[in-house]
Design an enzyme around this catalytic site. Structure first.
Site, PDB file in Angstrom:
ATOM      1  N   ASP A  50       0.818  -1.223   0.000  1.00  0.00           N
ATOM      2  CA  ASP A  50       0.000   0.000   0.000  1.00  0.00           C
ATOM      3  C   ASP A  50       0.848   1.269   0.000  1.00  0.00           C
ATOM      4  O   ASP A  50       0.466   2.275   0.591  1.00  0.00           O
ATOM      5  CB  ASP A  50      -0.955   0.017   1.210  1.00  0.00           C
ATOM      6  CG  ASP A  50      -1.710  -1.282   1.349  1.00  0.00           C
ATOM      7  OD1 ASP A  50      -2.254  -1.732   0.336  1.00  0.00           O
ATOM      8  OD2 ASP A  50      -1.733  -1.855   2.455  1.00  0.00           O
TER       9      ASP A  50
ATOM     10  N   LYS B  55       1.707   2.405  -4.989  1.00  0.00           N
ATOM     11  CA  LYS B  55       2.258   1.902  -6.250  1.00  0.00           C
ATOM     12  C   LYS B  55       1.362   2.249  -7.422  1.00  0.00           C
ATOM     13  O   LYS B  55       1.834   2.499  -8.517  1.00  0.00           O
ATOM     14  CB  LYS B  55       2.395   0.373  -6.194  1.00  0.00           C
ATOM     15  CG  LYS B  55       3.560  -0.123  -5.386  1.00  0.00           C
ATOM     16  CD  LYS B  55       3.783  -1.620  -5.597  1.00  0.00           C
ATOM     17  CE  LYS B  55       2.772  -2.513  -4.938  1.00  0.00           C
ATOM     18  NZ  LYS B  55       2.732  -2.500  -3.490  1.00  0.00           N
TER      19      LYS B  55
ATOM     20  N   HIS C 153      -4.864  -1.862  -6.339  1.00  0.00           N
ATOM     21  CA  HIS C 153      -4.263  -0.641  -6.875  1.00  0.00           C
ATOM     22  C   HIS C 153      -5.360   0.327  -7.238  1.00  0.00           C
ATOM     23  O   HIS C 153      -6.286  -0.022  -7.960  1.00  0.00           O
ATOM     24  CB  HIS C 153      -3.440  -0.939  -8.131  1.00  0.00           C
ATOM     25  CG  HIS C 153      -2.184  -1.698  -7.849  1.00  0.00           C
ATOM     26  ND1 HIS C 153      -1.342  -2.142  -8.824  1.00  0.00           N
ATOM     27  CD2 HIS C 153      -1.633  -2.070  -6.684  1.00  0.00           C
ATOM     28  CE1 HIS C 153      -0.324  -2.773  -8.269  1.00  0.00           C
ATOM     29  NE2 HIS C 153      -0.480  -2.744  -6.972  1.00  0.00           N
TER      30      HIS C 153
ATOM     31  N   GLN D 108       1.962  -6.344  -3.314  1.00  0.00           N
ATOM     32  CA  GLN D 108       2.448  -6.426  -1.923  1.00  0.00           C
ATOM     33  C   GLN D 108       3.814  -5.727  -1.832  1.00  0.00           C
ATOM     34  O   GLN D 108       3.995  -4.718  -2.493  1.00  0.00           O
ATOM     35  CB  GLN D 108       2.497  -7.879  -1.419  1.00  0.00           C
ATOM     36  CG  GLN D 108       1.115  -8.510  -1.259  1.00  0.00           C
ATOM     37  CD  GLN D 108       0.588  -9.115  -2.525  1.00  0.00           C
ATOM     38  OE1 GLN D 108       1.283  -9.827  -3.220  1.00  0.00           O
ATOM     39  NE2 GLN D 108      -0.667  -8.869  -2.833  1.00  0.00           N
TER      40      GLN D 108
ATOM     41  N   ASP E   9       3.112  14.774   1.484  1.00  0.00           N
ATOM     42  CA  ASP E   9       2.178  15.824   1.931  1.00  0.00           C
ATOM     43  C   ASP E   9       1.421  15.448   3.203  1.00  0.00           C
ATOM     44  O   ASP E   9       0.961  16.325   3.925  1.00  0.00           O
ATOM     45  CB  ASP E   9       1.193  16.164   0.806  1.00  0.00           C
ATOM     46  CG  ASP E   9       0.414  14.953   0.322  1.00  0.00           C
ATOM     47  OD1 ASP E   9       1.063  13.980  -0.108  1.00  0.00           O
ATOM     48  OD2 ASP E   9      -0.824  14.968   0.402  1.00  0.00           O
TER      49      ASP E   9
HETATM   50  P1  IMP Z   1      -2.513 -12.905   2.015  1.00  0.00           P
HETATM   51  O1  IMP Z   1      -1.639 -12.368   0.934  1.00  0.00           O
HETATM   52  O2  IMP Z   1      -3.989 -12.683   1.752  1.00  0.00           O
HETATM   53  O3  IMP Z   1      -2.205 -14.333   2.349  1.00  0.00           O
HETATM   54  O4  IMP Z   1      -2.205 -12.075   3.355  1.00  0.00           O
HETATM   55  C1  IMP Z   1      -0.973 -12.190   4.022  1.00  0.00           C
HETATM   56  C2  IMP Z   1      -0.526 -10.838   4.561  1.00  0.00           C
HETATM   57  O5  IMP Z   1      -0.226  -9.965   3.479  1.00  0.00           O
HETATM   58  C3  IMP Z   1      -1.591 -10.101   5.384  1.00  0.00           C
HETATM   59  O6  IMP Z   1      -0.930  -9.360   6.398  1.00  0.00           O
HETATM   60  C4  IMP Z   1      -2.216  -9.157   4.384  1.00  0.00           C
HETATM   61  O7  IMP Z   1      -2.809  -8.040   5.015  1.00  0.00           O
HETATM   62  C5  IMP Z   1      -0.993  -8.767   3.588  1.00  0.00           C
HETATM   63  N1  IMP Z   1      -1.308  -8.317   2.227  1.00  0.00           N
HETATM   64  C6  IMP Z   1      -1.653  -9.062   1.166  1.00  0.00           C
HETATM   65  N2  IMP Z   1      -1.845  -8.294   0.081  1.00  0.00           N
HETATM   66  C7  IMP Z   1      -1.596  -7.037   0.450  1.00  0.00           C
HETATM   67  C8  IMP Z   1      -1.568  -5.772  -0.248  1.00  0.00           C
HETATM   68  O8  IMP Z   1      -1.822  -5.664  -1.460  1.00  0.00           O
HETATM   69  N3  IMP Z   1      -1.255  -4.682   0.508  1.00  0.00           N
HETATM   70  C9  IMP Z   1      -0.938  -4.777   1.810  1.00  0.00           C
HETATM   71  N4  IMP Z   1      -0.927  -5.915   2.503  1.00  0.00           N
HETATM   72  C10 IMP Z   1      -1.239  -7.026   1.828  1.00  0.00           C
END
Ligand code: IMP
Length: 429
Positions: free
Chosen positions: A13, A16, A41, A223, A332
């Site tokens: 987050d 991107k 996204h 991620q 910001d």
């Molecule tokens: P999973 O990918 O659903 O198995 O989640 C595993 C960990 O990755 C958890 O802490 C989710 O919150 C985190 N996670 C998965 N995808 C994202 C993303 O796109 N942004 C932020 N955290 C993510």
């Protein structure tokens, strides 16, 4: 012209979407190489806001999108997303989206197992997105996956479902969750086959051709490095390799084709889900960052945990992720804070360390060591050159650059695509 790979340098987050969108407008092909519809996204284009989970961002810019073999693909989620963007006037067809024929599929039993496991973990839950990502990757390395190409071979599909169900129903039974019927899964997949197969192809051939004809390829990571299954805060991670090296394996191209590796980091830190977060703030400042930065998960809507910029962690992400240049986003959000802290190391059981250790208890015990910098009273929002930034903001950015040991090549100063300060064109290599 070089290719570019974009990866997150924190826990996801980082913003991107905006950067990928900006780069996608200058690329010919945009490739997703890992993750699935756990990613989110947000792209703001004119008056439209697109929330993409699985589709490569390039499709919004009229570019060819490719979903590589390193992704885990939920067919239903893909078709729903295609329908959703169609309602916004964006047509996704096999003309502008190609999917690796060998991509593993997420079936309804994967989210069911993901959620049953999380429930069983209770207090120790990982905080997954519940989308079945982990179980789908387990099946891939367990050599049980149903892959997109299997939809063209009903007999193969039937035999593979027997094996898959033997495994999954035993687990689901053990966890006290409802089991799945083969007929339902098989009928569901056969019904989806004619909708999905037109997108399938050996994408490695297309990428090879693109490479030889000098096309620009953007590899779009999902991620982030600290959620990498090897290098992240294991077990509180996602189930794929998020580092740039995986762009090659996850797309089917040689490592030399990855090009310039751009890491994205927020000017502070956020995390969704459980796991260690040494610079997390549980006070009013943390709340303020969350409110100002609108820190709610794109996929799950969960509030994100917020904290100070952790330079020690980002430095580590730079090294293991192969990051050659950094984009700093959401500067910001820090406007008007009287003072800012940057985490430069950790104290763990009385010792000072300059990296986040791998061991579970050591990670959890890490106490941040901070350096304090003066804040700024002016605004950085919408700045398009360093000259428009308050002097303290420039100092903050320069200090981060020193500590993370990577040049800051782009600075994003608002959600608008053009509010960006570019120090170096990533496509220029
Ligand atoms: P999973 O990918 O659903 O198995 O989640 C595993 C960990 O990755 C958890 O802490 C989710 O919150 C985190 N996670 C998965 N995808 C994202 C993303 O796109 N942004 C932020 N955290 C993510």
């Amino acid at each position: 012209m070089a290719n570019v790979a974009v990866i997150g340098a924190q826990w996801g987050d980082e913003g991107k979407g905006k950067v990928v969108d900006w780069l996608a407008s200058r690329a010919d092909i945009v490739v997703r190489f890992q993750g699935g519809h756990n990613a989110g996204h947000t792209l703001v284009v004119g008056n439209e806001t697109y929330r993409l989970s699985l589709l490569p961002s390039g499709v919004v810019r009229g570019k060819l999108g490719v979903i590589g073999n390193g992704v885990v693909l939920d067919p239903q989620a893909l078709l729903s997303e295609i329908e959703k963007v169609a309602a916004q006037g964006l047509k996704v067809t096999p003309e502008n989206l190609r999917i690796a024929e060998n991509v593993p599929l997420i079936l309804p039993l994967h989210p069911a197992l993901d959620r049953a496991r999380e429930t069983a973990r209770g207090e120790d839950k990982i905080g997954t997105t519940g989308r079945g990502i982990g179980p789908a990757y387990e099946d891939k390395v367990g050599r049980r996956s149903i892959r997109l190409c299997d939809l063209a071979e009903p007999e193969t599909l039937s035999a593979k479902l027997d094996e898959l169900l033997l495994h999954h129903n035993s687990l689901l039974r053990g966890l006290g969750a409802p089991e799945f019927s083969k007929k339902e899964l098989l009928d569901g997949l056969l019904a989806l086959a004619p909708k999905l197969l037109p997108y399938a192809e050996p994408v490695w051939e297309r990428l090879d051709e693109a490479r030889h004809s000098g096309k620009r390829v953007l590899f779009e990571g999902a991620q982030a490095v600290m959620l990498d299954v090897d290098h992240g805060t294991y077990p509180y991670v996602t189930s794929s390799n998020t580092v740039a090296g995986n762009a090659a394996g996850g797309a089917g191209i040689g490592p030399d084709a990855i090009g310039f590796v751009l890491g994205i980091a927020k000017a502070y830190t956020t995390r969704v889900g459980s796991g260690p977060f040494p610079s997390e703030l549980h006070d009013e400042t943390g709340k303020l960052l969350g409110e100002r930065g609108r820190e709610f998960g794109t996929v799950t809507g969960r509030p994100r945990r917020c904290g100070w910029f952790d330079a020690c962690m980002v430095r580590q992400a730079v090294k293991v992720g192969g990051i050659q240049g950094l984009v700093l986003t959401k500067l910001d959000v820090l406007d008007g804070l009287p003072e800012l802290k940057i985490c430069t190391g950790y104290r763990i059981n009385g010792e000072t360390v300059k990296r986040l250790p791998a061991a579970f208890r050591a990670q959890a015990a890490a106490e941040p060591i901070y350096e304090t910098l003066q804040g700024w009273s002016g605004s950085t929002r919408g700045a398009r050159s360093y000259a428009e930034l308050p002097a303290e903001a420039v100092k903050y950015v320069r200090r981060i650059e020193e500590l993370v040991e990577a040049p800051i090549v782009l600075l994003s100063t608002s959600p608008e695509r053009d509010d960006t300060i570019m120090m170096r064109d990533p496509f220029a290599g």
